[in-house]
Design a protein around this motif. Structure first.
Motif, PDB file in Angstrom:
ATOM      1  N   VAL A  81       3.559   9.606   2.604  1.00  0.00           N
ATOM      2  CA  VAL A  81       2.329   8.816   2.472  1.00  0.00           C
ATOM      3  C   VAL A  81       1.884   8.237   3.814  1.00  0.00           C
ATOM      4  N   GLU A  82       2.781   8.185   4.793  1.00  0.00           N
ATOM      5  CA  GLU A  82       2.436   7.713   6.140  1.00  0.00           C
ATOM      6  C   GLU A  82       3.264   8.513   7.142  1.00  0.00           C
ATOM      7  N   ARG A  83       2.647   9.572   7.642  1.00  0.00           N
ATOM      8  CA  ARG A  83       3.364  10.537   8.475  1.00  0.00           C
ATOM      9  C   ARG A  83       3.876   9.940   9.782  1.00  0.00           C
ATOM     10  N   SER A  84       3.226   8.919  10.279  1.00  0.00           N
ATOM     11  CA  SER A  84       3.625   8.327  11.560  1.00  0.00           C
ATOM     12  C   SER A  84       4.993   7.667  11.491  1.00  0.00           C
ATOM     13  N   THR A  85       5.534   7.479  10.292  1.00  0.00           N
ATOM     14  CA  THR A  85       6.845   6.838  10.151  1.00  0.00           C
ATOM     15  C   THR A  85       7.994   7.822  10.323  1.00  0.00           C
ATOM     16  N   GLN A 140       0.810  -1.223   0.000  1.00  0.00           N
ATOM     17  CA  GLN A 140       0.000   0.000   0.000  1.00  0.00           C
ATOM     18  C   GLN A 140       0.838   1.265   0.000  1.00  0.00           C
ATOM     19  N   TYR A 141       2.019   1.217   0.613  1.00  0.00           N
ATOM     20  CA  TYR A 141       2.881   2.401   0.630  1.00  0.00           C
ATOM     21  C   TYR A 141       3.811   2.430  -0.586  1.00  0.00           C
ATOM     22  N   TYR A 150       6.655  -2.159   7.324  1.00  0.00           N
ATOM     23  CA  TYR A 150       6.827  -1.839   5.907  1.00  0.00           C
ATOM     24  C   TYR A 150       8.062  -2.554   5.348  1.00  0.00           C
ATOM     25  N   SER A 162       9.442   3.247  14.831  1.00  0.00           N
ATOM     26  CA  SER A 162       8.082   3.162  14.318  1.00  0.00           C
ATOM     27  C   SER A 162       7.731   1.723  13.923  1.00  0.00           C
ATOM     28  N   VAL A 203       5.130   0.885  12.300  1.00  0.00           N
ATOM     29  CA  VAL A 203       4.631   0.949  10.920  1.00  0.00           C
ATOM     30  C   VAL A 203       5.803   0.845   9.944  1.00  0.00           C
ATOM     31  N   ILE A 234       8.745   8.006   2.610  1.00  0.00           N
ATOM     32  CA  ILE A 234       7.693   7.231   3.260  1.00  0.00           C
ATOM     33  C   ILE A 234       6.779   8.098   4.111  1.00  0.00           C
ATOM     34  N   SER A 235       7.336   9.117   4.760  1.00  0.00           N
ATOM     35  CA  SER A 235       6.489   9.959   5.615  1.00  0.00           C
ATOM     36  C   SER A 235       5.564  10.871   4.803  1.00  0.00           C
TER      37      SER A 235
END
Length: 385
Positions: free
Chosen positions: A202-206, A160-161, A240, A234, A236, A199-200
């Motif tokens: 598309v997924e800021r928590s990383t 997904q990422y 990944y 992280s 997540v 990566i952050s």
């Protein structure tokens, strides 16, 4: 009785002629016996060894203890317990004539690596050209990037990422692995891990954040091209990396080099916020190494971690790895270095000594600028260019 009438005693003597005759007769009787005995002795001397050899080969099942060491006839097991020493003693099944083949121990072959940029592998013609170059140099393993230092992915991932972070240059993994297999070459996927500025997006928590804020930390000012980093703490981000590894294993790739496996470097290091203590960050990094190694080895693969020589140099700085890289828990390490900056001959002596004194299993020296790269072959696995 008159004197003339007195009986006269007659003396009797043994017949010497008769005695001699008897002795001769007995001697004649003994001659055949003696001759027979001599003949038996002579025949025994001449035929004894061949007869014994024949009897020995014919009676292999009844081999005597004089011809076979006692330890091999105690019992027909592969091992017997030597109670006097408390150790296992190997025994050969000599008498059974067992022809079961014995599998020799596996011999580890030297990996001769060759690195090719993704652009060189994006077409079939490019792949063929790389393979030809590798064969000319005797290379056995092709290293290529599946996730580059920016965080872009060079293959059609369904993650997904990753599917949102595809690089402009794509590699057809099926075509590549098929051609490499036909050429007897092993593919090695290099994956950048926490060195990832994309990566952050598309997924800021990383992301690593600035302390006490919801703003992504950058290793320099935005005006100077500062970039974000992925957070080793992280879950997540860890998931990944594991998901991409699983995807590549399913594609038939079993050898990996993980790069950028450290915390961010740059300016304002004291303002980094991992959402965890440095001890927790280190524990997460070590756990991820252990999980990746177990996952890959379960598939019969091989994994290594790429480290810059400046971090293991006696005068170097390994703060970005939190601990000395040899203490991260990785079994195999690839050391990258420029021959123009260091004495490669000296490193070929220094690095093997580090293996003996550390918990790592092997070190591969990758001279990235090719200067004196041929010297690296003396320590085992090496790169050619």
């Amino acid at each position: 009785m008159t004197r003339k009438q007195k009986p006269v005693k007659i003396k009797r003597y043994k017949n010497s002629i008769g005695t001699s005759t008897n002795a001769i007769y007995r001697a004649k009787q003994l001659v055949p016996v003696v001759a027979g005995l001599v003949l038996v002795v002579v025949l025994g001397f001449l035929l004894g060894k061949p007869v014994l050899n024949f009897l020995s080969s014919a009676g292999g099942a009844d081999s005597s203890s004089q011809d076979i060491p006692q330890s091999t006839v105690i019992e027909n097991s592969t091992q017997t317990e030597d109670s006097s020493r408390g150790t296992s003693v190997e025994s050969e099944d000599v008498s059974s004539g067992n022809d079961t083949p014995v599998t020799p121990p596996a011999v580890t072959k030297t990996r001769i690596y060759y690195y090719a940029p993704a652009a060189n592998l994006s077409t079939e013609a490019g792949i063929d050209a790389v393979i030809a170059q590798m064969k000319a140099k005797g290379a056995t393993h092709l290293v290529f990037d599946v996730k580059n230092p920016d965080g872009n992915v060079h293959y059609a991932s369904s993650n997904q990422y990753a599917s949102q972070l595809l690089a402009d240059v794509q590699i057809d993994l099926s075509a590549l692995t098929a051609k490499l297999s036909a050429g007897g070459i092993t593919p090695v996927a290099r994956m950048y891990t926490f060195m990832d500025k994309m990566i952050s997006n598309v997924e800021r928590s990383t992301a690593v954040m600035y302390q006490g804020t919801d703003t992504r930390w950058l290793d320099s000012s935005a005006a100077l091209g500062g970039k974000a980093w992925a957070n080793p703490a992280s879950t997540v981000m860890q998931d990944y990396i594991l998901a991409l590894t699983d995807e590549l294993l399913s594609a038939g790739i079993k050898e990996f080099i993980f790069a950028g496996f450290h915390t961010p470097t740059g300016y304002s290091l004291d303002k980094r916020d991992f959402g965890a203590t440095m001890d927790q960050v280190l524990a997460n990094m070590k756990n991820l190494i252990g999980t990746l190694e177990a996952k890959i080895s379960a598939k019969g693969g091989h994994s290594a971690w790429q480290i810059e020589y400046s971090a293991v140099d006696a005068d170097g700085d390994y703060a970005q790895y939190i601990v000395h890289p040899y203490q991260l828990g990785a079994d195999n390490i690839v050391i990258t270095v420029k021959g123009a900056d260091y004495d490669i001959g000296q490193l070929t002596v220094q690095l093997p000594a580090a293996v003996q004194s550390s918990d790592i299993s092997a070190i591969t020296l990758w001279v990235t600028d090719g200067v004196d790269a041929d010297m690296a072959a003396s320590i085992g696995d090496y790169f050619v260019s």
